[in-house]
Each structure stands twice: as C-alpha cells, then as structure tokens.
Design a protein around this motif. Structure first.
Motif, PDB file in Angstrom:
ATOM      1  N   ILE A  47      -3.830  64.795 -36.573  1.00 41.91           N
ATOM      2  CA  ILE A  47      -4.955  63.853 -36.591  1.00 41.91           C
ATOM      3  C   ILE A  47      -4.472  62.454 -36.211  1.00 41.91           C
ATOM      4  N   SER A  48      -3.354  62.057 -36.785  1.00 42.35           N
ATOM      5  CA  SER A  48      -2.816  60.723 -36.534  1.00 42.35           C
ATOM      6  C   SER A  48      -2.416  60.537 -35.073  1.00 42.35           C
ATOM      7  N   ALA A  49      -1.636  61.470 -34.543  1.00 40.10           N
ATOM      8  CA  ALA A  49      -1.077  61.311 -33.194  1.00 40.10           C
ATOM      9  C   ALA A  49      -2.076  61.605 -32.080  1.00 40.10           C
ATOM     10  N   ILE A  50      -2.984  62.526 -32.324  1.00 38.77           N
ATOM     11  CA  ILE A  50      -3.903  62.917 -31.249  1.00 38.77           C
ATOM     12  C   ILE A  50      -5.200  62.118 -31.269  1.00 38.77           C
ATOM     13  N   ILE A  51      -5.621  61.670 -32.437  1.00 35.55           N
ATOM     14  CA  ILE A  51      -6.904  60.960 -32.513  1.00 35.55           C
ATOM     15  C   ILE A  51      -6.728  59.479 -32.839  1.00 35.55           C
ATOM     16  N   LEU A  52      -6.124  59.194 -33.990  1.00 40.35           N
ATOM     17  CA  LEU A  52      -6.070  57.806 -34.454  1.00 40.35           C
ATOM     18  C   LEU A  52      -5.174  56.904 -33.608  1.00 40.35           C
ATOM     19  N   ALA A  53      -3.948  57.339 -33.346  1.00 41.88           N
ATOM     20  CA  ALA A  53      -3.009  56.489 -32.595  1.00 41.88           C
ATOM     21  C   ALA A  53      -3.535  56.137 -31.201  1.00 41.88           C
ATOM     22  N   PRO A  54      -4.023  57.100 -30.422  1.00 38.65           N
ATOM     23  CA  PRO A  54      -4.528  56.715 -29.098  1.00 38.65           C
ATOM     24  C   PRO A  54      -5.678  55.704 -29.152  1.00 38.65           C
ATOM     25  N   ILE A  55      -6.577  55.869 -30.099  1.00 33.12           N
ATOM     26  CA  ILE A  55      -7.699  54.929 -30.202  1.00 33.12           C
ATOM     27  C   ILE A  55      -7.180  53.538 -30.553  1.00 33.12           C
ATOM     28  N   LEU A  56      -6.383  53.456 -31.608  1.00 29.97           N
ATOM     29  CA  LEU A  56      -5.875  52.154 -32.043  1.00 29.97           C
ATOM     30  C   LEU A  56      -4.957  51.516 -30.998  1.00 29.97           C
ATOM     31  N   GLU A  57      -4.050  52.300 -30.451  1.00 26.57           N
ATOM     32  CA  GLU A  57      -3.104  51.747 -29.480  1.00 26.57           C
ATOM     33  C   GLU A  57      -3.796  51.283 -28.204  1.00 26.57           C
ATOM     34  N   GLU A  58      -4.773  52.005 -27.740  1.00 28.16           N
ATOM     35  CA  GLU A  58      -5.469  51.580 -26.528  1.00 28.16           C
ATOM     36  C   GLU A  58      -6.305  50.321 -26.771  1.00 28.16           C
ATOM     37  N   LEU A  59      -6.897  50.226 -27.944  1.00 26.52           N
ATOM     38  CA  LEU A  59      -7.648  49.008 -28.257  1.00 26.52           C
ATOM     39  C   LEU A  59      -6.710  47.813 -28.405  1.00 26.52           C
ATOM     40  N   VAL A  60      -5.573  48.014 -29.059  1.00 25.64           N
ATOM     41  CA  VAL A  60      -4.632  46.917 -29.292  1.00 25.64           C
ATOM     42  C   VAL A  60      -3.871  46.553 -28.022  1.00 25.64           C
ATOM     43  N   PHE A  61      -3.271  47.530 -27.358  1.00 26.67           N
ATOM     44  CA  PHE A  61      -2.388  47.229 -26.234  1.00 26.67           C
ATOM     45  C   PHE A  61      -3.118  47.049 -24.905  1.00 26.67           C
ATOM     46  N   ARG A  62      -4.212  47.701 -24.706  1.00 24.90           N
ATOM     47  CA  ARG A  62      -4.913  47.590 -23.429  1.00 24.90           C
ATOM     48  C   ARG A  62      -6.148  46.699 -23.543  1.00 24.90           C
ATOM     49  N   ARG A  63      -7.074  47.050 -24.391  1.00 23.73           N
ATOM     50  CA  ARG A  63      -8.359  46.347 -24.460  1.00 23.73           C
ATOM     51  C   ARG A  63      -8.210  44.884 -24.864  1.00 23.73           C
ATOM     52  N   SER A  64      -7.374  44.615 -25.864  1.00 16.77           N
ATOM     53  CA  SER A  64      -7.271  43.244 -26.368  1.00 16.77           C
ATOM     54  C   SER A  64      -6.660  42.284 -25.345  1.00 16.77           C
ATOM     55  N   LEU A  65      -5.887  42.815 -24.398  1.00 18.52           N
ATOM     56  CA  LEU A  65      -5.230  41.963 -23.400  1.00 18.52           C
ATOM     57  C   LEU A  65      -5.876  42.064 -22.015  1.00 18.52           C
ATOM     58  N   LYS A  66      -7.025  42.697 -21.946  1.00 20.10           N
ATOM     59  CA  LYS A  66      -7.662  42.957 -20.656  1.00 20.10           C
ATOM     60  C   LYS A  66      -7.860  41.697 -19.820  1.00 20.10           C
ATOM     61  N   TYR A  67      -8.264  40.620 -20.439  1.00 19.54           N
ATOM     62  CA  TYR A  67      -8.584  39.410 -19.684  1.00 19.54           C
ATOM     63  C   TYR A  67      -7.451  38.380 -19.712  1.00 19.54           C
ATOM     64  N   ALA A  68      -6.328  38.733 -20.299  1.00 19.70           N
ATOM     65  CA  ALA A  68      -5.210  37.800 -20.382  1.00 19.70           C
ATOM     66  C   ALA A  68      -4.498  37.645 -19.039  1.00 19.70           C
ATOM     67  N   PHE A  69      -4.617  38.658 -18.175  1.00 21.80           N
ATOM     68  CA  PHE A  69      -3.928  38.647 -16.888  1.00 21.80           C
ATOM     69  C   PHE A  69      -4.910  38.998 -15.781  1.00 21.80           C
ATOM     70  N   LYS A  70      -4.982  38.177 -14.772  1.00 15.68           N
ATOM     71  CA  LYS A  70      -5.875  38.459 -13.653  1.00 15.68           C
ATOM     72  C   LYS A  70      -5.276  39.485 -12.691  1.00 15.68           C
ATOM     73  N   ASN A  71      -3.964  39.438 -12.536  1.00 17.16           N
ATOM     74  CA  ASN A  71      -3.265  40.339 -11.624  1.00 17.16           C
ATOM     75  C   ASN A  71      -3.066  41.699 -12.312  1.00 17.16           C
ATOM     76  N   ASN A  72      -3.538  42.770 -11.671  1.00 16.05           N
ATOM     77  CA  ASN A  72      -3.451  44.110 -12.260  1.00 16.05           C
ATOM     78  C   ASN A  72      -2.021  44.561 -12.502  1.00 16.05           C
ATOM     79  N   TYR A  73      -1.108  44.203 -11.615  1.00 19.61           N
ATOM     80  CA  TYR A  73       0.292  44.609 -11.773  1.00 19.61           C
ATOM     81  C   TYR A  73       0.937  43.903 -12.958  1.00 19.61           C
ATOM     82  N   ILE A  74       0.717  42.591 -13.052  1.00 20.12           N
ATOM     83  CA  ILE A  74       1.278  41.846 -14.183  1.00 20.12           C
ATOM     84  C   ILE A  74       0.696  42.370 -15.485  1.00 20.12           C
ATOM     85  N   TYR A  75      -0.607  42.630 -15.491  1.00 14.95           N
ATOM     86  CA  TYR A  75      -1.264  43.187 -16.678  1.00 14.95           C
ATOM     87  C   TYR A  75      -0.631  44.524 -17.071  1.00 14.95           C
ATOM     88  N   ALA A  76      -0.580  45.471 -16.140  1.00 18.82           N
ATOM     89  CA  ALA A  76      -0.105  46.817 -16.458  1.00 18.82           C
ATOM     90  C   ALA A  76       1.343  46.806 -16.923  1.00 18.82           C
TER      91      ALA A  76
END
Length: 144
Positions: A47-76
């Motif tokens: 439950i933790s690794a397949i459901i909870l971690a992906p949701i939390l990690e994607e929100l924290v690492f990807r979604r929260s920084l979406k607008y911090a970088f205009k350049n897609n390469y620098i962002y990724a």
C-alpha cells in the motif's frame, strides 16, 4: 502518456545498478528498508510503495515545483536530482555512496519529463505506481 521517458529512465537505472553491484557499491538503505518491509509487513509495504509514495512524491517533487522553472530540461533534471538525493540521504556512509543518486535520479528525471510533456500529474502518479508495483513484484518473485 510518457512511457517512453519511463523506459529511458528504467534503462539508466538498471545499467547503473548493475554496474554498482559489480563494483561492490550495492543498494541504498532506502531499497534495503523497502525489501525488509516487504518481507515483514507485505500489505503495509504494498500500500505504501504502490499507492501512497507515488501520490505524495509526485505532488512534492513534481507538482510543487512545476512553475519554479520555465525550461523543461532544467525543471526535469532539478526535480530528478532532488528526488534522487532524498532517496539516498540515509545511504551516505561514504562519498562513493553518492553514486546511488544516479538510478533514483534517472527515474525522477523521467517522471519530470513525463509531467512537463503531459501537463497531468495523474500520468506521473500512474507511471510511478506501475514502476513501484513492477519493482515489488520482481522482488517478490526473486524471493525478496
């Protein structure tokens, strides 16, 4: 949906992990802890690794920084390196252990490009869930 980025990240992750095993670096504490949880508390780990971690990690690492970088390469690359570093912080017993950032960052970078390409956090959450499910499935097939 971004599976092409996942395949590229998976390739880098697998090759780097293979090389690290050959030269004796081994795996991260994070990986060892996940395998231990899978062995001792399988339902919790699934439950933790397949459901909870992906949701939390994607929100924290990807979604929260979406607008911090205009350049897609620098962002990724930035969100990928942060993602990788967070996953290895407990493994840093020596400077050589910093190399463990490569397999984790490869997946983080792949997820970052997926998010920028699709502009849909659910696509990265889904791919992350699939990745973790496959990883745990392989660990269970391998006898953990």
């Amino acid at each position: 949906m971004g599976f092409n980025y996942w395949i590229k990240g998976l390739f880098v992750m697998m090759v780097s992990s293979f090389i690290f095993n050959i030269i004796g670096i081994g795996t991260s504490v994070n990986q060892e802890q996940n395998l231990e949880l899978l062995k001792n508390m399988p339902l919790y780990e699934l439950i933790s690794a397949i459901i909870l971690a992906p949701i939390l990690e994607e929100l924290v690492f990807r979604r929260s920084l979406k607008y911090a970088f205009k350049n897609n390469y620098i962002y990724a690359y930035t969100v990928g390196l942060i993602f990788g570093f967070i996953h290895i912080t407990t493994s840093l017993s020596s400077p050589i252990m910093l190399l463990l950032i490569i397999p984790y960052s490869a997946m983080g970078i792949a997820f970052g490009f997926t998010y920028k390409k699709t502009n849909n956090i659910y696509s990265t959450i889904t791919i992350h869930m699939i990745h973790n499910a496959i990883s745990l499935g392989l660990a269970m097939l391998g006898g953990i």
